[in-house]
Design a protein around this motif. Structure first.
Motif, PDB file in Angstrom:
ATOM      1  N   LEU A 308     -44.678  -6.756  74.837  1.00  0.00           N
ATOM      2  CA  LEU A 308     -44.285  -6.544  73.449  1.00  0.00           C
ATOM      3  C   LEU A 308     -45.113  -5.452  72.790  1.00  0.00           C
ATOM      4  O   LEU A 308     -44.594  -4.695  71.957  1.00  0.00           O
ATOM      5  N   ALA A 309     -46.382  -5.361  73.140  1.00  0.00           N
ATOM      6  CA  ALA A 309     -47.209  -4.283  72.592  1.00  0.00           C
ATOM      7  C   ALA A 309     -46.639  -2.931  72.980  1.00  0.00           C
ATOM      8  O   ALA A 309     -46.594  -1.990  72.166  1.00  0.00           O
ATOM      9  N   LEU A 310     -46.167  -2.803  74.223  1.00  0.00           N
ATOM     10  CA  LEU A 310     -45.560  -1.550  74.666  1.00  0.00           C
ATOM     11  C   LEU A 310     -44.213  -1.321  73.995  1.00  0.00           C
ATOM     12  O   LEU A 310     -43.922  -0.219  73.521  1.00  0.00           O
ATOM     13  N   TYR A 311     -43.392  -2.378  73.943  1.00  0.00           N
ATOM     14  CA  TYR A 311     -42.048  -2.242  73.375  1.00  0.00           C
ATOM     15  C   TYR A 311     -42.104  -1.893  71.895  1.00  0.00           C
ATOM     16  O   TYR A 311     -41.445  -0.948  71.430  1.00  0.00           O
ATOM     17  N   VAL A 312     -42.885  -2.638  71.129  1.00  0.00           N
ATOM     18  CA  VAL A 312     -42.977  -2.390  69.689  1.00  0.00           C
ATOM     19  C   VAL A 312     -43.730  -1.098  69.411  1.00  0.00           C
ATOM     20  O   VAL A 312     -43.339  -0.301  68.558  1.00  0.00           O
ATOM     21  N   GLY A 313     -44.819  -0.886  70.152  1.00  0.00           N
ATOM     22  CA  GLY A 313     -45.629   0.307  69.936  1.00  0.00           C
ATOM     23  C   GLY A 313     -44.909   1.595  70.246  1.00  0.00           C
ATOM     24  O   GLY A 313     -45.240   2.656  69.691  1.00  0.00           O
ATOM     25  N   SER A 314     -43.893   1.537  71.111  1.00  0.00           N
ATOM     26  CA  SER A 314     -43.132   2.738  71.467  1.00  0.00           C
ATOM     27  C   SER A 314     -42.166   3.166  70.366  1.00  0.00           C
ATOM     28  O   SER A 314     -41.603   4.257  70.420  1.00  0.00           O
ATOM     29  N   GLY A 315     -41.953   2.280  69.382  1.00  0.00           N
ATOM     30  CA  GLY A 315     -41.003   2.579  68.313  1.00  0.00           C
ATOM     31  C   GLY A 315     -39.602   2.093  68.593  1.00  0.00           C
ATOM     32  O   GLY A 315     -38.700   2.275  67.757  1.00  0.00           O
ATOM     33  N   GLU A 316     -39.373   1.441  69.758  1.00  0.00           N
ATOM     34  CA  GLU A 316     -38.020   0.985  70.107  1.00  0.00           C
ATOM     35  C   GLU A 316     -37.515  -0.116  69.181  1.00  0.00           C
ATOM     36  O   GLU A 316     -36.299  -0.297  69.037  1.00  0.00           O
ATOM     37  N   LEU A 317     -38.422  -0.867  68.563  1.00  0.00           N
ATOM     38  CA  LEU A 317     -37.977  -1.980  67.724  1.00  0.00           C
ATOM     39  C   LEU A 317     -37.276  -1.492  66.460  1.00  0.00           C
ATOM     40  O   LEU A 317     -36.365  -2.166  65.962  1.00  0.00           O
ATOM     41  N   GLU A 318     -37.664  -0.350  65.936  1.00  0.00           N
ATOM     42  CA  GLU A 318     -37.109   0.103  64.651  1.00  0.00           C
ATOM     43  C   GLU A 318     -35.594   0.339  64.718  1.00  0.00           C
ATOM     44  O   GLU A 318     -34.848  -0.203  63.887  1.00  0.00           O
ATOM     45  N   PRO A 319     -35.088   1.137  65.665  1.00  0.00           N
ATOM     46  CA  PRO A 319     -33.624   1.297  65.732  1.00  0.00           C
ATOM     47  C   PRO A 319     -32.925  -0.005  66.117  1.00  0.00           C
ATOM     48  O   PRO A 319     -31.772  -0.231  65.724  1.00  0.00           O
ATOM     49  N   HIS A 320     -33.610  -0.862  66.875  1.00  0.00           N
ATOM     50  CA  HIS A 320     -33.013  -2.156  67.231  1.00  0.00           C
ATOM     51  C   HIS A 320     -32.786  -3.006  65.975  1.00  0.00           C
ATOM     52  O   HIS A 320     -31.716  -3.599  65.813  1.00  0.00           O
ATOM     53  N   VAL A 321     -33.780  -3.051  65.088  1.00  0.00           N
ATOM     54  CA  VAL A 321     -33.634  -3.835  63.855  1.00  0.00           C
ATOM     55  C   VAL A 321     -32.553  -3.226  62.969  1.00  0.00           C
ATOM     56  O   VAL A 321     -31.773  -3.954  62.335  1.00  0.00           O
ATOM     57  N   ASP A 322     -32.474  -1.896  62.909  1.00  0.00           N
ATOM     58  CA  ASP A 322     -31.393  -1.252  62.147  1.00  0.00           C
ATOM     59  C   ASP A 322     -30.032  -1.698  62.674  1.00  0.00           C
ATOM     60  O   ASP A 322     -29.105  -1.974  61.895  1.00  0.00           O
ATOM     61  N   MET A 323     -29.904  -1.768  64.002  1.00  0.00           N
ATOM     62  CA  MET A 323     -28.654  -2.207  64.609  1.00  0.00           C
ATOM     63  C   MET A 323     -28.357  -3.659  64.235  1.00  0.00           C
ATOM     64  O   MET A 323     -27.213  -4.016  63.941  1.00  0.00           O
TER      65      MET A 323
END
Length: 427
Positions: A308-323
């Motif tokens: 999760l540190a890698l996934y969130v830290g990479s910025g991937e969570l932001e467009p996912h939450v927008d979706m």
């Protein structure tokens, strides 16, 4: 040991234990809670009675479960693979009390940005979901007999956790006005007149579970002031905060108070996946240290924390939450339009502004009668009474409809199914 000896030992054990009522040995905290059968837990939501004339596929509006097609499987899989490629040995050891430091730093950066406050790793302890965080806070601050104030209605799971700590639960009506903080103060004054002091107030201020309501800024500011004057910790549950449809909710209680007297719990369950079982406690350092003192579970999964540190830290969570916002906005509009078109004489509700739930009031029918007929139509949902301390003695007219899991096509079909159910009960 021979097979004969093993059989005789089993016979001895059976002779002494057979017929023993386990309830006689329960801890008080277990005795106050209703039983949940493990044989039924895996089939909850499936025991629906269908119409004898026409089979209808079930529609699950029961639980706050993310949209199944939205789960970021590839992103999480890539992150887990990277962990195994780089730090596999460390990822497969016990985790620490506070959780993987890189994940806590990612949380500090992200939550600080979202809430507009200054946060560091020392402000976070990673938990087994937000429910684990609530349980840990209760372990840390509540003794049997202590008083906890909760919203009325409120999330049944948190009520269960608080009740399991043998606390006195005092409800303050959430209401449809801006008087909630005043009602909390009245409750605190009554308690003090009785020689009692509340230690904790549990609240879901954003896209409330079950009502879907958002607490206004004026109420938030007054609630912080009231609880500070009475030295009552605010336990702020932020499970749905990011899932707004148009405008974000007002500033968090934590931001308003700059963390003083506020303990916040958050989770990846609703914005990533429930099966991760990763959440966090956000608070000032003395609170985090205090919670750490009572933790004896060897911490959470370092593998998941690192991924999760890698996934969130990479910025991937932001467009996912927008979706996710787009998905749930469409689902909410579909469900609300279907109910409005077909059930307007029978169901009163406000359109959700975010989150997973639509809270409805049955007109001309009790919840139980309506649920029985809705089950014939193949629709599963929660009775409003589940979210009150007194259950059906407190509410027989509300329902909570979770819009997150069902497909858009299924949600469009809820209105016609409900109409047939209501007509059989009311007409």
């Amino acid at each position: 040991m021979t097979q004969t000896n093993a059989r005789s030992r089993a016979e001895i054990a059976a002779r002494h234990w057979e017929g023993q009522d386990v309830a006689e040995l329960l801890a008080r905290s277990a005795a106050v809670l209703p039983a949940i059968s493990p044989t039924e837990a895996g089939t909850q939501g499936r025991s629906i009675t269908f119409s004898t004339t026409e089979h209808r596929a079930p529609i699950n509006l029961g639980g706050g479960i993310p949209d199944p097609d939205s789960l970021p499987v590839s992103g999480l899989q890539n992150a887990i693979n990277r962990v195994f490629e780089t730090t596999s040995e460390a990822a497969l050891r016990y985790g620490g009390i506070f959780g993987f430091e890189d994940l806590r730093q990612v949380l500090a950066d992200r939550q600080g940005r979202i809430q507009g406050v200054q946060l560091g790793v020392e402000n976070f302890l990673v938990t087994h979901g937000s429910s684990g965080g609530i349980d840990a806070v209760c372990d840390t601050f509540l003794n049997p007999g202590d008083v906890c104030i909760v919203e009325r209605p409120n999330f049944a799971g948190s009520l269960r956790t608080i009740r399991g700590h043998l606390c006195e639960i005092v409800e303050a009506d959430l209401g449809e006005d801006d008087g909630y903080a005043d009602r909390v103060e009245e409750a605190l004054q009554r308690l003090e007149a009785e020689g009692k002091r509340a230690k904790l107030l549990y609240t879901v201020p954003d896209h409330h579970n079950p009502t879907g309501a958002n607490m206004s800024l004026a109420v938030r500011e007054k609630l912080v002031e009231v609880c500070a004057r009475h030295r009552v910790f605010l336990l702020e549950d932020m499970a749905y905060t990011e899932l707004y449809f148009d405008e974000p909710p007002p500033p968090s209680l934590y931001a308003i108070a700059d963390g003083y007297g506020v303990i916040q719990v958050g989770s990846f369950s609703k914005v990533v996946a429930t099966g991760l079982r990763v959440g966090w406690i956000q608070a000032r350092l003395p609170v985090i240290e205090s919670v750490g003192r009572v933790r004896f579970d060897m911490g959470g999964s370092p593998l998941l924390h690192r991924a999760l540190a890698l996934y969130v830290g990479s910025g991937e969570l932001e467009p996912h939450v927008d979706m996710l916002r787009d998905i749930y906005r469409r689902k909410s509009e579909t469900l609300a339009n279907s109910l409005r078109e077909h059930c307007e004489p029978y169901l009163r509700f406000e359109d959700p502004k975010g989150g997973f739930f639509l809270w409805g009031e049955c007109i001309g029918a009790t919840t139980q009668d309506f649920m029985r007929e809705a089950a014939v139509e193949g629709v599963l949902f929660a009775a409003g009474s589940n979210f009150y301390k007194e259950r059906e003695a407190a509410d027989t007219s509300h329902v909570r409809l979770a819009l997150s899991y069902a497909s858009v096509e299924e949600l469009a079909d809820v209105g016609p199914r409900f109409l047939r159910a209501f007509q059989r009960v009311v007409d």
